[in-house]
Structures are given as structure tokens and as C-alpha cells.
Scaffold this active site. Sequence first.
Site, short mmCIF file in Angstrom:
data_model
loop_
_atom_site.label_atom_id
_atom_site.label_comp_id
_atom_site.label_asym_id
_atom_site.label_seq_id
_atom_site.Cartn_x
_atom_site.Cartn_y
_atom_site.Cartn_z
N ASP A 155 0.81 -1.22 0.00
CA ASP A 155 0.00 0.00 0.00
C ASP A 155 0.85 1.28 0.00
O ASP A 155 0.71 2.14 0.89
CB ASP A 155 -0.96 -0.02 1.20
N HIS A 183 -7.03 -0.15 -5.60
CA HIS A 183 -6.82 1.15 -6.25
C HIS A 183 -6.23 0.98 -7.65
O HIS A 183 -6.55 1.74 -8.53
CB HIS A 183 -5.90 2.03 -5.40
#
Lengths: 509, 509
Positions: B20, B128
Site C-alpha cells: 500500500d 486502487h
Amino acid sequence: MSGSSSEDASNTLRILVATDCHLGYMEKDEIRRHDSFRAFEEICSIAEQKQVDFLLLGGDLFHENKPSRSTLVKAMEILRRYCLNDQPVQFQVVSDQTVNFANSFGHVNYEDPHFNVGLPVFSIHGNHDDPAGVDNLSAIDILSACNLVNYFGKTVLGGSGVGQITLYPILIRKGSTSVALYGLGNIRDERLNRMFQTPHAVQWMRPEAQEGCQVSDWFNILVLHQNRVKTNPKNAINEHFLPRFMDFIVWGHEHECLVDPQEVPGMGFHITQPGSSVATSLIEGESKQKHVLLLEIKGNQYRPTKIPLASVRPFEYTEVVLKDEPDIDPNDQNSILEHLDKVVSNLIKRSGQKAVNKSELKLPLVRVKVDYSGFMTINPQRFGQKYVGKVANPQDILIFSKISRKDQKEAKIDDSERLRPEELNQQNIEALVAEHNLKMEILPVNDLDIALHNFVNKDDKMAFYSCVRYNLEETRNKIARDSDSLKFDEKDIIVKVGESLQARNLYPT
Amino acid sequence: MSGSSSEDASNTLRILVATDCHLGYMEKDEIRRHDSFRAFEEICSIAEQKQVDFLLLGGDLFHENKPSRSTLVKAMEILRRYCLNDQPVQFQVVSDQTVNFANSFGHVNYEDPHFNVGLPVFSIHGNHDDPAGVDNLSAIDILSACNLVNYFGKTVLGGSGVGQITLYPILIRKGSTSVALYGLGNIRDERLNRMFQTPHAVQWMRPEAQEGCQVSDWFNILVLHQNRVKTNPKNAINEHFLPRFMDFIVWGHEHECLVDPQEVPGMGFHITQPGSSVATSLIEGESKQKHVLLLEIKGNQYRPTKIPLASVRPFEYTEVVLKDEPDIDPNDQNSILEHLDKVVSNLIKRSGQKAVNKSELKLPLVRVKVDYSGFMTINPQRFGQKYVGKVANPQDILIFSKISRKDQKEAKIDDSERLRPEELNQQNIEALVAEHNLKMEILPVNDLDIALHNFVNKDDKMAFYSCVRYNLEETRNKIARDSDSLKFDEKDIIVKVGESLQARNLYPT
């Protein structure tokens, strides 16, 4: 040329020249989505076959300012397959590479020890893939960041007034041959025009004379990406503005293939205009055979060899003036349809006859420009339905106009105007202002146009903010300068603001 | 572990694990724009210092599904600087690489003879940067196309019903150590949940037993990127769904750093949750020290070593319950302001005291969650003005809530809910349908939600078209199947269409 052939080879710089590949053009179209990539791949494969020293591109490698993931991936795959190999690179870049190449690595890609570059690619940006945004990055910067392309000709414009640019050539040596390669990525024509007319605004740096090598020993090439057509001189670059020390010009942006070098009388240089490798508008100029140019340079001599592109989708174009056709009855729409069907069928047949490789027959692009003066138009979509599966563009085979080339000379001009890839409609703001009878007092209409363009097409979120900030600053500075020398009333400030706007309008940035 | 240290080294696979990184997060923010890149660069530099065999990323390397040019360029620059070097790669990938890696080159990046890869990076996608569009490409595919990252765990889901996925591990050998690395890029939690509960929907391929090597000799690692928090079991993955043959799980997506491997009772594996390397929401979980994990594996044993990230912007978090503070007068807003100022000042001071390197002091992120029950709120923007230049987020230091953690247990849950990076509001279509009292007869609400999501966030222009086409096809097929076996009236078709919708709603794709 003289000497043995091996000596010739080691002193001859061989460049493959192409431009306007528009990668990603029509990427959502079921039929045409691969066209731009196939042509680019063919260009790379020609470079490989001809064992050129490098591939030189004249801008608009990408069709979109922000190419899709798919287009980026395909572009990288092609470049990786053709540019990375064990072929030795046999020329040297002897200029300051940190000046030539704008990326953060600051060297030509084949000198990076971690990549096996066998076919270097050099490219400037065009108007489609020009730098934008806060960091002023082009899609070419992405290819440069991963070392697949050498991006040059990215000039940094000064902030106010006409601005100034300095062009530092890439200095290339191969044996006894020395080439100075100047790149000028696309700048708005109006602005570049103004700069060319302003003394010292465009600085051409020349290589220094060195021991055993005079300035005149360099063969000078310029690559640019601008309008060349002269119908509206404000929006095109006059060839006579270019410096006379140039030997050879590669002109990008114009899509018509005029690849054979044309001499510009009195200027001492030739211009090649390779044209696009994919047709992005269905006009006569794009229907001609597409080519790339093999440019071989030895000392001050060069040999141009044009090479046809075989992978390009066939495109047949013709014009019809309905009232000149004796077999058409103005009162019978069927007779119009029959005539147009005959024209289209003939074009499809002609396209099939030209095809060299029947097994790879592609659906052709077909365009008939119809002068319908005195007649009714017909629905092009409905007309095209019967050509689904027979042509690549059934939806827009026909285009109707009222002025035919045969009647009016301007129509010819209209055509060549349209040779340029689609332009943004920069009249929008102007029209809006006129329509609402607004008077702009601080922001020039032109600047707003550009801001709108950058905001919409280049995703520059700061475009309007920058436009406002710049104009406020300029206005403040002007008023501050004036108020230094003479005192004036507060109410005069409005006049001064207007003057400041006027001054900026004369030299839009 | 036994044997000499050099023997140890040649049999020990050393992996740096991070997740991340959200490259490009806050890229338009003057203060925080570089944060995500600095942390990622630090991760790469740790990998270099520790001389790991490879870097393993757990998804969401990019914050945006379509990263900006600037973010792509910066990501490539960092990867190029750290991953390309002369370090020898000392492990082998022995599985079918064309199956493991979805790009068109079909091999692990360091085996490409034209790149000098010294530090391989392996990454799955997150929510994402998940694949989207006609070609189902992720931003990671771009990094894979230019050979900077090995993208794995890109599963292809079947078209109808629950679907099925098959996971083929990357089989890695280093001396006597054998590691099977399974990757599962993000899939919508609801869907993956349903698949885990459907027999044979998720297939885990195991390496075949070979001469001198049993299946049990492989050390099995799984990297996934899903919700882990268990407040809403439908929207999170239960650890007990994961196969018991796993030895070690790398859990991406959850931003709180819980890097120390936790044992899952009865499952026989440990889970590490490294957490994000940049805080994307100002909640308590993100305020903890960020770490990455050095994972050393020898045979069936491993040693985890957590390494703090020093480049991360300091983030101080606290909660205040106004009515518990004796020095606040509910009728005097100034006393509230004074108290909050004191709290913020203390947090800023605390942040400064923690700083190791005073010369590189960064403006801290500061967040105060204020339970204002019985009090008035104050304007957070106005409050923050005096902290401009003192904190990195003056505009949103304060956040007001009415339920404090101290009063209600649910508040804790609310917090952990919010640990996940911002989700898309997938209730929009549902709400719209409910609000207008519509009855959907062919298109499931859920499918429309997804289409909307893909259209808006992933620029999938075909999202609605695909949704409609798929549902029409399914409906037609169902009716065709049923009408084969029994004849029914035309008016029954409407009932059948309804049944078909119902059936699809049970197993949304």
C-alpha cells in the site's frame, strides 16, 4: 561518395525518419483499433531490417495527451521488442547530454549500462503529446523514464513577453561524419511565429569549431512539428524563418506524405515531410501512399530513400459533383443513390486491385466527397449500412459539401487546411465573449482559451488558476512600474489595467 | 538454522515485504505531494541495504487507477534507480513463467537478457490499481511492460455464476530452500467471500512432488489485498477461509501496521499486515509507526524482522471528549478553543520530540477527534489557520463526532472500519432505485453499481454496455433453456425474465 564500401559504412550515418504515428488513434474502434500500432511496428521493423543507426520521430507518437494504459503498454511492448537487442550502436553523442535530454538520468539511452539498447529512438513531442501539467510532462517523458526513447527538443519557454528559446543540438559523430540534430517540439504556431519575428527570441546554438573540425563540417538537421500550410500565415510557420545554416529539415505535424526532400529556393536546405503513418482524417492528402525516409549522411552529402509502408490500411478517396453527372435525375433520389453506390463499389474494387498481399486484405477506408448543390443530401449512416463488412468506415463514407473543387479554387485550400489533424476549437471562449457582449478587462481571451484547452485536454487542474495568477501579476507589475515614474489617480487605475491587458494581448504568452 | 554462515546465506531466501505505497497520493498538495514517493524510495533503499533477494508488494502501489504522467514517471525513476544494477540474482523461478506473469513477454524480469535487473520486484494489484477497461489492464501492467516489476496474481474470473479462479504459485528455489508464492490481486470482497464458500470455486495449485522433493518441502506464502476487519463479514475475508497448507500470509489493503506475524489459531499459518507506507486517512491506526518486514526463509523455517520507516511524515492522533474536560465552560466558546489549542500544541511538541533527525524535521500531520456532545462545534478551517506552517494539514486538524470511544464500544468499530482506504459509495444506485420506488426487471442493482464504479473510476467507457449486454444474454439463455424443456405462454416470459434476474442476484458477478 568514395572509398571502400566498409569505409563508407563506418562513416555513413543511417537514420530512419518517420512521424505522426498517433499511437492509440481509434483504439475503441473494433476494426481500426490496431492500425496505429501495426504501422509503428512496421516502421520499427524497417529500422531493424535496414540496420539504421537510429530511428528519428517528428512528434505525435501518441494520439492522446494522456494515452490509455492499453496504448502505453502496447507502445512499450513494440519499443522493447525492436529497440532492445545486441546490435552494437555505432555512433557517439558528443554534446552535453544533460542539456539534450530532459529526463533525470541525463544521458542517451544506449549509454545506460543497465539496458541493452541496439536501436535508439529519438523523438520530439507534437501537439498531441506535448508537455502539460504542473510538472510539464509529456507522454514521451514516460517512455524516456523507462529508457525506451530519447526525448529531445523539449524547450522551456520564458514566462512573460514573447519569451525566448535556445536550441542546443544533439551532436552526433559516426566516423568522419558529424551531424548536429536540432529538435523543436511543438509550440503554438502563433507564438512560434511571433518569436521568429522577434530578434534573438530563438537562439540556435552552433557547435564550436574544434581542432580539425570547422563549424561548416557539421551537417545540420532540424526536426519540428508545426503547421506548414500557408493559407493562414499567423497559424503556420514560414519555411523562410528557419536558419539558412540548416541542411535538412524533417517536418512533422502535416499528415500528407511529401517525403521526397523539396528544396526551398534561396534557403539552401531541403525539407522532407514524411506524413502520418495512420490516417486520422479522411481527406485526399491522407489517401496517398504513406512512406518513411531512409536518410544516409556521409560528410556533407546525403542520400534520401523513401520506403513505402505496407501495413497501412488502404484508403480510397474521390470527389463527385452531382450536377455534373448526366445519369442522375435531380427529382429521383434513387438515381443519386445508384450513382453513389457505383462510385463506392468502384473505389472498393480499386482498393482490392492495388493490394499486394491478397491474404492480408484489409477492409479499406472509403471517402466520397459529394458536392450536392441543387440536390438533396442523403443520410450517410443509412447509406453506409450496406457496406458494413466491406469498408472500414461504413458510418462516414459520404461527406456532403456545397463547394466543389472544380468550381472554386478555395475548396482546394479548404482541403489542405483540413490536412492538419483535428485542432481544438479555440474560438469557444472568443465566441462566448462576443455572444454575451462581454468586455474582458483583466484576462485576455486568448489566455482563457489556452487555459480551457489545458484544463480539458491536458487535465491541467491548475490551468485557470495559473492563468488568473499570471495576469494579475502582470497587471500589478505594470501598474507598479508606471506608478513609480508618475503619480496617477485611483480612477486612472482602471485605464492602466486596460492598457496592461492591451500590452499583453500584443504578445500573448 | 545450522551450517556455516555462507552455506546459510546461499540457502536463505531474503524477502522485503511492503504494501500500500499509494504512489501519487496527495500529488497536488504543496506539502504532502512527495510523501508517497519518499516512503517508497526508502523501502527500495532498505531492500538495497539489506541485500534482499527481492521486494514483495501487497497491492495499491498506485493510489489512482489511472496514475498521472508525473506519478508514472516518478515511480519508474525510483524503480530504475534501485532495481537495475549489477547485483547477481541468486534465486530461480522454476514454475511456468508464462502462467505466472500475465504480460506478453512471459518471463520474470531478471531473466530478460536486455535488462540488468539486480533487485526484482514482485507485486499483486490492489483495489486502487486493479485491472480495468477493455484490455483488463492495471497500472502495474505499465511497469510490467517496461520490465521494472513482475506483476502476478492477476486472476481471470469466469464470466457467469460465481466464477472460478485458479491460483498458480510462483515456484522459487534458492539453494535448498523452496518457496511457493501465491498471489491473489484484489477482487471485490463480496465476490471473493462467495467464492470461498462455493466448493471448487477457488483452486489452489500445488507444486508436484519431484524426485527428492515432497510437496511438504515447499514453504507456502500467500499475498492478498482484501478487507480483513470483521465488522461486516460479507465485506471482509475471513482468515479461516484460507487454505491450511499456507505457512505465511502477507495481508495488503489494511493500512494499520500490524507487521509482527500473528498466528491464526487452528490454521497453522501466521499473518503479517505491514500496513501502508503513507497515511491516506487520518485515523488512529495510521498514526502508529510504519514498518516493512524482512522475511528470511530457510527450508521450512523463517525469521521475521520488522524495520521502521524513517521517511514517513509524523502523524499525531488523539481524542478529546469536551464534556470530560473540567477546564471547559460550555457557555464560553473561547474556553473550548483554548483547550483545543493546548491539545494541538502538545501534539506538535510531542511530534518534534520523537524526531530522530532534527535537520529533516517534517511538518507533522495532526488529528484531534473531538466528541462535542452537549457543545457547539467550531469551524475546523478557521481553527487551522494559525497552524499553517506548523502542521501539514491545517485545514482538517479537528474532526467532530458525537460518539466517543470512551462511551460506546461501537465507536471503536467505527474507527477500524475507517482504517480501510476510502471506498466508493456503492449504495448510490441502490439508493436511487429505492428513492424513486423503481423495480428493476432485467438489470441487477449490484451490476449497475459496478458498472457505474467502472465507468467513473476506471474510465471504462464500455461499462454500461457490457452490463446490459451480459444481462440480456443471461436472460435470453435462461429463457431459451427453459423453453426447451417446457412450452410456456408469451406472458409468462415476463415472469421468466424476473426469475432470471433473481437467479443472477443470488450470484452476482
